[in-house]
Scaffold this active site. Structure first.
Site, short mmCIF file in Angstrom:
data_model
loop_
_atom_site.label_atom_id
_atom_site.label_comp_id
_atom_site.label_asym_id
_atom_site.label_seq_id
_atom_site.Cartn_x
_atom_site.Cartn_y
_atom_site.Cartn_z
N GLU A 131 -5.11 4.01 -7.68
CA GLU A 131 -6.31 4.67 -7.14
C GLU A 131 -6.43 6.08 -7.69
O GLU A 131 -5.51 6.90 -7.57
CB GLU A 131 -6.26 4.73 -5.61
CG GLU A 131 -7.53 5.41 -5.06
CD GLU A 131 -7.57 5.58 -3.56
OE1 GLU A 131 -6.78 4.92 -2.86
OE2 GLU A 131 -8.40 6.39 -3.11
N HIS B 171 0.83 -1.21 0.00
CA HIS B 171 0.00 0.00 0.00
C HIS B 171 0.86 1.26 0.00
O HIS B 171 1.66 1.46 0.92
CB HIS B 171 -0.89 -0.03 1.25
CG HIS B 171 -1.78 1.14 1.39
ND1 HIS B 171 -1.67 2.06 2.41
CD2 HIS B 171 -2.83 1.55 0.65
CE1 HIS B 171 -2.61 2.97 2.30
NE2 HIS B 171 -3.33 2.69 1.22
N HIS C 135 -0.99 10.93 -1.78
CA HIS C 135 -2.25 10.55 -1.14
C HIS C 135 -3.10 11.73 -0.71
O HIS C 135 -4.28 11.84 -1.04
CB HIS C 135 -1.98 9.67 0.08
CG HIS C 135 -3.23 9.29 0.81
ND1 HIS C 135 -3.75 10.06 1.83
CD2 HIS C 135 -4.09 8.26 0.64
CE1 HIS C 135 -4.85 9.51 2.28
NE2 HIS C 135 -5.09 8.40 1.57
N GLU D 21 0.32 -0.34 -4.64
CA GLU D 21 -0.86 0.54 -4.73
C GLU D 21 -0.37 1.98 -4.70
O GLU D 21 0.65 2.30 -4.05
CB GLU D 21 -1.77 0.26 -3.52
CG GLU D 21 -3.12 0.94 -3.58
CD GLU D 21 -3.22 2.25 -2.79
OE1 GLU D 21 -4.32 2.80 -2.73
OE2 GLU D 21 -2.18 2.72 -2.26
N ASP E 69 -1.77 6.47 -5.32
CA ASP E 69 -2.86 7.46 -5.35
C ASP E 69 -2.50 8.51 -6.39
O ASP E 69 -1.39 9.05 -6.37
CB ASP E 69 -3.00 8.14 -3.99
CG ASP E 69 -3.23 7.14 -2.87
OD1 ASP E 69 -4.35 6.63 -2.75
OD2 ASP E 69 -2.26 6.86 -2.12
O1 G3P Z 1 -6.10 0.76 -1.46
C1 G3P Z 1 -6.93 1.06 -0.42
C2 G3P Z 1 -6.59 2.32 0.32
O2 G3P Z 1 -5.56 3.01 -0.31
C3 G3P Z 1 -7.70 3.21 0.58
O3 G3P Z 1 -7.45 4.24 1.48
O4 G3P Z 1 -6.91 6.54 2.13
O5 G3P Z 1 -5.11 4.84 1.94
O6 G3P Z 1 -6.17 5.75 -0.10
P1 G3P Z 1 -6.36 5.38 1.35
CA CA Z 2 -4.95 4.65 -1.81
#
Ligand code: G3P
Ligand code: CA
Length: 301
Positions: free
Chosen positions: A160, A50, A92, A77, A79
């Site tokens: 994301e 993550h 993020h 993962e 953002d």
């Molecule tokens: O991938 C799931 C997670 O990233 C969702 O929450 O706030 O960390 O983007 P956040």
């Molecule tokens: Ca995320």
């Protein structure tokens, strides 16, 4: 689309169609304990690093995905947001304050929103020192730079689209960058890329623009509402505190947008006990800041 072969084949073979809540919903016979699930096929849930291996390196930096690779994890993962001059960047928060030195470099520009800074300004920021001085000089990567590094590392990406309400058209723009970087060819679309968002509208837009892409909705819809999501997405990715084995089974019981059994990747699980708990609920994947801890607890890859 990334297909988990046994689950996909069984779902296609066993699937049937029902009409529910005024819409047409496809259901699979296979449940969470079926040997057709990804867990049974691969011996553990898929482990997603993550924001990279963000327990050990500054989140969403190239350093964090390099570390994930060194730890042996290929799924990362991130953002994606947009600068004032239209560059997509990997970060993020919708401000730069927590994860960069923006307050020192640009005093008086509060609240230091990502969308109020140009890509050149953001490129000047240190995105590593806040985490540890050994990471001083790490940068906020552009999406292009990030994709290049993921590709170089032979990793795979759970992308994301963050806060799309702030960035009109970000779905189309993200797909254009992915296309330009060679990430929408058959090999990437089938095995290396998933696009997710907390915004159902955003996921629906991505699915409409590129129906071949695997998508995920971030959230925990009520079971009664799941068939509506199954019309435009393949996965439901919930916060781990919000789920039960019955809810996971309800998701698995539906066929998603590609006619395969829907999957569940849950977040953020950073300790062994919680990892074992969600594994026992039947999740397909675990999204974690500490992928090594999760792998040690539940296996997976
Ligand atoms: O991938 C799931 C997670 O990233 C969702 O929450 O706030 O960390 O983007 P956040
Ligand atoms: Ca995320």
């Amino acid at each position: 689309m990334y297909v988990r072969p046994a689950a996909a084949a069984a779902a296609a073979f066993l699937g049937f169609t029902l009409t529910l809540l005024g819409g047409t919903a496809s259901y699979a016979v296979a449940g969470p304990d079926s040997p057709t699930t990804a867990r049974a096929a691969f011996g553990g849930p898929v482990v997603y690093a993550h924001r990279g291996a963000s327990a050990y390196a500054p989140e969403n930096t190239l350093e964090s995905i390099d570390l994930a690779m060194q730890l042996g994890f290929d799924w990362v993962e991130n953002d994606v947001q947009r600068t004032r001059d239209g560059e997509l960047v990997v970060i993020h928060d919708d401000t730069l304050a927590r994860t960069t030195d923006v307050e020192q470099v640009f005093p008086g520009r509060q609240p230091w929103r990502v969308k109020d800074f140009t890509a050149a300004e953001i490129a000047r920021l240190d995105a590593g020192s806040w985490f540890g001085e050994e990471y001083g000089g790490a940068r906020v990567p552009t999406l292009r730079e990030y994709l290049h590094r993921v590709q170089r590392n032979q990793q795979r990406l759970l992308l994301e689209i963050k806060k799309p309400e702030l960035y009109p058209g970000i779905e189309e723009q993200t797909l254009a960058v992915l296309e330009d970087a060679g990430w929408l060819d058959e090999r990437h679309v089938t095995r290396r890329l998933v696009v997710q968002s907390f915004s159902a509208d955003s996921v629906r837009i991505v699915h409409g623009l590129r129906p071949d892409l695997v998508t995920a909705f971030l959230g925990t819809p009520a079971v009664a509402d799941l068939p509506r999501y199954a019309q435009f997405t393949d996965r439901i990715n919930p916060w781990h505190t919000t789920i039960s084995a019955d809810w996971v089974a309800a998701v698995h019981g539906l066929l998603g947008a590609h006619g395969k059994a829907m999957e569940v990747d849950t977040w953020i699980v950073d300790d062994a006990a919680t990892a074992r708990k969600v594994q026992s609920m039947g999740v397909d994947g675990i999204i974690t800041n500490a992928p090594d801890v999760v792998r040690e607890a539940v296996g997976g890859y």
